[in-house]
Structure formats: C-alpha cells, structure tokens
Write an enzyme that holds these catalytic residues in place. Structure first.
Site, PDB file in Angstrom:
ATOM      1  N   ASP A 150      -3.166  -5.983  -5.778  1.00 54.47           N
ATOM      2  CA  ASP A 150      -4.135  -5.980  -4.695  1.00 54.47           C
ATOM      3  C   ASP A 150      -3.530  -6.677  -3.478  1.00 54.47           C
ATOM      4  O   ASP A 150      -3.159  -7.855  -3.545  1.00 54.47           O
ATOM      5  CB  ASP A 150      -5.405  -6.705  -5.158  1.00 54.47           C
ATOM      6  N   CYS A 170      -2.442   5.877   9.609  1.00 57.67           N
ATOM      7  CA  CYS A 170      -2.549   7.278  10.025  1.00 57.67           C
ATOM      8  C   CYS A 170      -3.922   7.493  10.668  1.00 57.67           C
ATOM      9  O   CYS A 170      -4.590   8.494  10.439  1.00 57.67           O
ATOM     10  CB  CYS A 170      -2.319   8.236   8.861  1.00 57.67           C
ATOM     11  N   GLY A 181       4.602   6.787  -2.189  1.00 54.70           N
ATOM     12  CA  GLY A 181       5.989   6.344  -2.250  1.00 54.70           C
ATOM     13  C   GLY A 181       6.950   7.008  -1.298  1.00 54.70           C
ATOM     14  O   GLY A 181       8.163   6.743  -1.353  1.00 54.70           O
ATOM     15  N   GLY A 182       6.468   7.839  -0.398  1.00 56.01           N
ATOM     16  CA  GLY A 182       7.373   8.527   0.525  1.00 56.01           C
ATOM     17  C   GLY A 182       8.156   7.569   1.401  1.00 56.01           C
ATOM     18  O   GLY A 182       9.362   7.754   1.616  1.00 56.01           O
ATOM     19  N   LYS A 183       7.491   6.544   1.897  1.00 48.95           N
ATOM     20  CA  LYS A 183       8.173   5.596   2.782  1.00 48.95           C
ATOM     21  C   LYS A 183       9.114   4.695   1.991  1.00 48.95           C
ATOM     22  O   LYS A 183      10.190   4.325   2.472  1.00 48.95           O
ATOM     23  CB  LYS A 183       7.137   4.784   3.564  1.00 48.95           C
ATOM     24  N   CYS A 208       0.870  -1.187   0.000  1.00 51.30           N
ATOM     25  CA  CYS A 208       0.000   0.000   0.000  1.00 51.30           C
ATOM     26  C   CYS A 208       0.905   1.234   0.000  1.00 51.30           C
ATOM     27  O   CYS A 208       0.791   2.130   0.846  1.00 51.30           O
ATOM     28  CB  CYS A 208      -0.953   0.005   1.174  1.00 51.30           C
TER      29      CYS A 208
END
Length: 362
Positions: free
Chosen positions: A232, A304, A186-188, A182
């Site tokens: 998925d 979050c 793409g920051g992580k 998930c």
C-alpha cells in the site's frame, strides 16, 4: 431510462423519439407535444406513464441531457474540462471520442528503433515514428500481438508514447535504486530496466496483488528482473526496507480522464464525487512517498488525468508544504507548460492525455 426498451417494445421507443424530436427541434408547444405523444400510446397502457416521465425529465434537464448527447460526455466532466482547458476543450472532447492508436515501445536492450523498423518493413508493417519519444512507433492500425515481429521475445511492448516519456524524465544514473510506485501492469518498470540495465535495483510496488501478475508476466517476457512487491503506497512501513531511493516514479491513482479514448467506460463509471477522494489519496501517497526519496533524489509525479486538481494544483500544494522540495522544470517540445509540471492533452502529438512533474529533494 434506467434501462433500454426491449426489442418487442419498438413502437413505444419510436413514440419516445418522436416526442423528444418535437420538444427539441419543432415549434410544437411543449404541453401539446407531451400530451399528444402520450395519447398515441393508447395501445400500450403501461407505456403512458413511462413516456410522460421521459418527456418531463427531458424538459427539466434539457441543458444537461443535450450536452451529454452532443459531446458524449457527462456534464460534470465537460464542465470541468471547460474550466481547466477553455481553449482546448472542444479538441479534447473530439479526441476522447476517437479510437486510440496502437503504439509500440522498442526495447533498446534488444535493438535500436531503426533496427526494429527494418523488421517491421520486412513484415509489411509501416508505422509512424514519434520524434518526441525515442522508443515509440505508432501502428497505422491495431494488430494482434502474434503478428508483431519479436513481440514474444520481448523486443517490443505495447505502450502509448505519453507513458513512455516517464522513464526519460527520471534521468537515472548507473548504480541507483529506483522505485516504481503504483506500478501495475509494469510497462514503466520494464521501460526503465530496458533503457538502464546498469541500475543497482528497481522495485515495482502496487497494492493490487492480482494486477502484479501482469508485472511478472511482462518482466518474464522481456527477460529482465525487478523486485516486485504487493504494498500500500499510503503505508510504506509495511513493505519498505528503510533504504532510500535515488529515483522514484509515482504513477498516482487518478481519474484516468486522459485515456478515455482507450477506456470509454470511464465516462460512465467516473463520477464528480470521485475527484476530491482521488485528490486526497494522491496527497497522502505523495506525503508518504517523499520519505522514501534520498536527499538530492528526483521524484517524477505522473497521472493519466487531464484535471488540474489532480495535477498542477496537487504539486503546487505539495511544494507549499515541503520546504525541502523544489521543482525541476521540464524543458520539452511536447505538451503544455503548467504552473507546475507539463500536461499532454488527449490527442496532442498523437498521445494519450498525461501529466508529469519533477521534484528534487534538497
């Protein structure tokens, strides 16, 4: 009202406000406040039924509507936050109604945080250092990215401090295969690669092919490669190559109630009925993802969200049903220790609301 009064209907709007003021703050009898205010709309025959309906609804739903108006939150969410965090709910509500800060993540593959601070100093930008996150710098006020030194070259990215903690919690080792599930935008994924360039392989998987374009864009900007796949998370057999990962970051789909200050529309779009659906989806994804983790490997579960049903209660249920899973406690100076995992409430340490739990496969 389902939609606001039009500009040319200002007189009617003022009558509605006068009527509501009488009902809420004055000692006028309710029936008198309603009937007299409606009667005052004699120049607008169409408005009498509208005003009457507004006043009657307020009288029926006064507690709910007053709560919504006072806290600027839907009642179901306020009640759930009050149930989950009774001692902190007022501060959470306050923080949700504030503007979120702009936070940068320094790319340690390009420079140290101190070196980048020197660049900012030359540009007369003076951020705040977050001592709880080694890559985080909080700006005093938001800036256009064109004004941020070396942004286009990938020296920094925009990411809240709470989200930056994910890459540290994985505790990756050289040569490992890592899955960011998930992953969009793409920051992580980028943070993992910036801080651990010696990894064998990093996969970024997300169900939304359009959002994956942002993953490609971020990777291209920081000049790092990853395997990006549209897939998925509930059906990994459609994209998984059968080789297990030593580290998995599962940034589960959630209510996003910890980032309301960045996305205020969540208060309108998210409904109470959404939570059980999200909890069921998270359970399904956790079940499927666990198969992809190698024995001895670590899975970091992140949301979050501020809701315990999506966080500590979710992990408690998973541990009860998986004998081969054990929790790795998070020893940290940030957030609150939960029954399982650790919760950052919105505004705590100037961070967004985030939850983390670490699981190891026996």
């Amino acid at each position: 009202l389902n939609k606001p009064f039009k500009a040319k209907e200002l007189d009617v709007k003022i009558l509605a406000l006068l009527g509501l003021y009488q009902l809420k703050y004055m000692r006028v009898k309710e029936h008198a406040a309603v009937s007299e205010t409606v009667a005052a709309a004699k120049r607008y025959p169409w408005a009498k039924s509208v005003l009457n309906a507004v006043f009657r609804r307020y009288l029926r739903e006064r507690e709910s509507l007053d709560t919504i108006a006072h806290h600027n939150h839907p009642q179901w969410l306020y009640q759930q936050l009050q149930q989950d965090w009774p001692a902190q709910v007022q501060e959470v509500i306050f923080q949700n109604n504030q503007a979120a800060p702009m936070v940068l993540r320094v790319n340690l593959a390009q420079c140290s945080r101190d070196e980048y601070l020197a660049l900012l100093d030359e540009a007369n930008i003076f951020p705040t250092i977050n001592p709880l996150c080694s890559t985080s710098l909080q700006l005093q006020q938001p800036l256009m990215i064109e004004l941020i030194p070396k942004f286009a070259e990938g020296w920094v990215s925009v990411q809240d401090s709470a989200a930056q903690l994910a890459s540290q919690l994985l505790e990756v080792q050289p040569g490992q295969r890592v899955l960011d599930l998930c992953a969009a935008p793409g920051g992580k994924t980028c943070a993992i690669l910036e801080q651990h360039p010696e990894l064998q392989e990093v996969w970024a998987v997300d169900i939304d092919a359009q959002r994956l374009q942002r993953v490609h864009d971020n990777l291209q900007r920081i000049k790092i490669q990853a395997t990006v796949i549209a897939g998925d998370a509930t059906s990994p057999e459609s994209w998984w190559d059968g080789r297990q990962f030593e580290r998995i970051l599962l940034d589960a789909p959630c209510s996003a109630t910890g980032v309301i200050r960045r996305h205020p529309d969540i208060k309108l779009l998210r409904l109470a009925d959404d939570i059980p659906v999200l909890v069921a989806l998270q359970q399904q994804i956790l079940q499927q993802t666990w198969r992809l983790l190698a024995p001895g490997g670590i899975l970091v579960y992140a949301t979050c969200s501020l809701l315990k049903a999506e966080n500590s209660e979710q992990i408690a249920q998973f541990l009860q049903s998986h004998a081969d899973a054990e929790e790795l406690p998070i020893a940290a100076d940030w957030g609150l220790a939960c029954q399982h995992g650790r919760q950052i409430l919105t505004g705590m340490h100037a961070m967004d609301g985030f939850y983390y739990a670490r699981l190891r496969k026996r």
